[in-house]
Motif scaffolding. Structure first.
Motif, PDB file in Angstrom:
ATOM      1  N   ALA A 160       0.877  -1.178   0.231  1.00  0.00           N
ATOM      2  CA  ALA A 160       0.153  -0.183  -0.366  1.00  0.00           C
ATOM      3  C   ALA A 160       0.847   1.555  -0.120  1.00  0.00           C
ATOM      4  CB  ALA A 160      -0.820   0.036   1.373  1.00  0.00           C
ATOM      5  N   GLU A 161       0.806   1.997  -0.988  1.00  0.00           N
ATOM      6  CA  GLU A 161       1.512   3.168  -1.869  1.00  0.00           C
ATOM      7  C   GLU A 161       0.924   3.873  -0.498  1.00  0.00           C
ATOM      8  OE1 GLU A 161       2.002   0.786  -5.072  1.00  0.00           O
ATOM      9  OE2 GLU A 161      -0.161   1.784  -3.864  1.00  0.00           O
ATOM     10  N   SER A 162       1.478   5.020  -0.306  1.00  0.00           N
ATOM     11  CA  SER A 162       1.057   6.148   0.413  1.00  0.00           C
ATOM     12  C   SER A 162       2.586   7.804   0.413  1.00  0.00           C
ATOM     13  CB  SER A 162       0.898   7.063   1.482  1.00  0.00           C
ATOM     14  OG  SER A 162       1.207   6.620   2.641  1.00  0.00           O
ATOM     15  N   GLY A 163       1.621   8.690   0.137  1.00  0.00           N
ATOM     16  CA  GLY A 163       2.454  10.150   0.448  1.00  0.00           C
ATOM     17  C   GLY A 163       2.589  10.996  -0.944  1.00  0.00           C
ATOM     18  N   GLY A 164       1.583  10.231  -2.047  1.00  0.00           N
ATOM     19  CA  GLY A 164       1.877  11.253  -3.289  1.00  0.00           C
ATOM     20  C   GLY A 164       1.150  13.089  -2.361  1.00  0.00           C
ATOM     21  N   TYR A 203       3.440  -9.068  -7.932  1.00  0.00           N
ATOM     22  CA  TYR A 203       3.069  -7.415  -6.741  1.00  0.00           C
ATOM     23  C   TYR A 203       2.847  -6.550  -6.445  1.00  0.00           C
ATOM     24  CZ  TYR A 203       3.283 -12.894  -5.221  1.00  0.00           C
ATOM     25  OH  TYR A 203       2.896 -14.260  -4.741  1.00  0.00           O
ATOM     26  N   TRP A 204       2.093  -6.231  -7.438  1.00  0.00           N
ATOM     27  CA  TRP A 204       2.044  -3.976  -7.048  1.00  0.00           C
ATOM     28  C   TRP A 204       1.057  -3.431  -5.516  1.00  0.00           C
ATOM     29  CZ3 TRP A 204       4.526  -1.341 -10.493  1.00  0.00           C
ATOM     30  CH2 TRP A 204       5.545  -2.709 -11.778  1.00  0.00           C
ATOM     31  N   GLY A 205       1.260  -2.310  -5.262  1.00  0.00           N
ATOM     32  CA  GLY A 205       0.510  -1.653  -4.835  1.00  0.00           C
ATOM     33  C   GLY A 205      -0.561  -0.892  -5.782  1.00  0.00           C
ATOM     34  N   GLN A 206      -1.425   0.008  -5.120  1.00  0.00           N
ATOM     35  CA  GLN A 206      -2.603   0.951  -6.323  1.00  0.00           C
ATOM     36  C   GLN A 206      -2.064   1.868  -6.369  1.00  0.00           C
ATOM     37  OE1 GLN A 206      -2.337   1.040  -2.952  1.00  0.00           O
ATOM     38  NE2 GLN A 206      -2.241   3.397  -2.318  1.00  0.00           N
ATOM     39  N   GLY A 207      -1.393   1.824  -6.259  1.00  0.00           N
ATOM     40  CA  GLY A 207      -0.678   3.471  -6.500  1.00  0.00           C
ATOM     41  C   GLY A 207      -0.904   4.880  -5.482  1.00  0.00           C
ATOM     42  N   THR A 208       0.413   5.442  -6.359  1.00  0.00           N
ATOM     43  CA  THR A 208      -0.017   7.297  -5.595  1.00  0.00           C
ATOM     44  C   THR A 208      -0.017   7.717  -6.616  1.00  0.00           C
ATOM     45  OG1 THR A 208      -0.279   8.858  -3.408  1.00  0.00           O
ATOM     46  CG2 THR A 208       2.080   7.079  -4.600  1.00  0.00           C
ATOM     47  N   GLN A 209      -0.624   8.483  -6.964  1.00  0.00           N
ATOM     48  CA  GLN A 209      -0.109   9.734  -7.857  1.00  0.00           C
ATOM     49  C   GLN A 209       0.876  11.016  -7.079  1.00  0.00           C
ATOM     50  OE1 GLN A 209      -2.305  10.143 -11.269  1.00  0.00           O
ATOM     51  NE2 GLN A 209      -0.569  11.828 -11.574  1.00  0.00           N
ATOM     52  N   VAL A 210       1.716  11.245  -8.201  1.00  0.00           N
ATOM     53  CA  VAL A 210       2.123  12.355  -8.061  1.00  0.00           C
ATOM     54  C   VAL A 210       2.118  13.671  -8.748  1.00  0.00           C
ATOM     55  CG1 VAL A 210       4.872  13.286  -7.814  1.00  0.00           C
ATOM     56  CG2 VAL A 210       3.778  11.127  -7.079  1.00  0.00           C
TER      57      VAL A 210
END
Length: 130
Positions: free
Chosen positions: A5-9, A119-126
């Motif tokens: 799980a990504e975060s911070g974008g 394996y991949w996270g859902q992505g975070t927009q920058v």
């Protein structure tokens, strides 16, 4: 089950900084190579940075060398991408990905291809404003 799980974008001005985080749950995190990929609209997903199982070696795509830093903490099951001196060209959806691999050299081009990461996270927009 491998979960990322990504975060911070977010939105940042050109020249600014962001740190992306990726948390993992439910698997032997320290046995995996971790990569940060990005995908801009209409473009293919490309590796930005990768780090080996113990954090001892890292690979960076040429355009981000000297600006981005990948790091990991196996006890916390976290990987980060520190992004400095951001440019409009860095704008994309950023993905965290993992592939099981011990004692590997992430300079090996095998680990530079998105199709090697199951394996991949859902992505975070920058988004980078000029």
């Amino acid at each position: 089950q491998v979960q990322l799980a990504e975060s911070g974008g977010g939105l940042v001005q050109a020249g600014g900084s962001l740190t992306l985080s990726c948390s993992a749950a439910g698997w032997s995190f320290s046995s995996y190579v971790l990569g940060w990929f990005r995908q801009a609209p209409g473009k293919e997903r490309k590796l930005v940075a990768a780090i080996n199982w113990d954090g001892g070696t890292a690979y960076y795509e040429d355009s981000v060398k000297g600006r981005f830093t990948i790091s990991r903490d196996n006890t916390k099951k976290m990987v980060w991408l520190q992004m400095n001196s951001l440019e409009p060209e860095d704008a994309a959806v950023y993905y965290c990905a993992a592939v099981r691999a011990l004692y590997t050299d992430v300079d090996n081009s095998y680990y530079h291809s998105s199709d090697k990461y199951p394996y991949w996270g859902q992505g975070t927009q920058v988004t980078v404003s000029s």
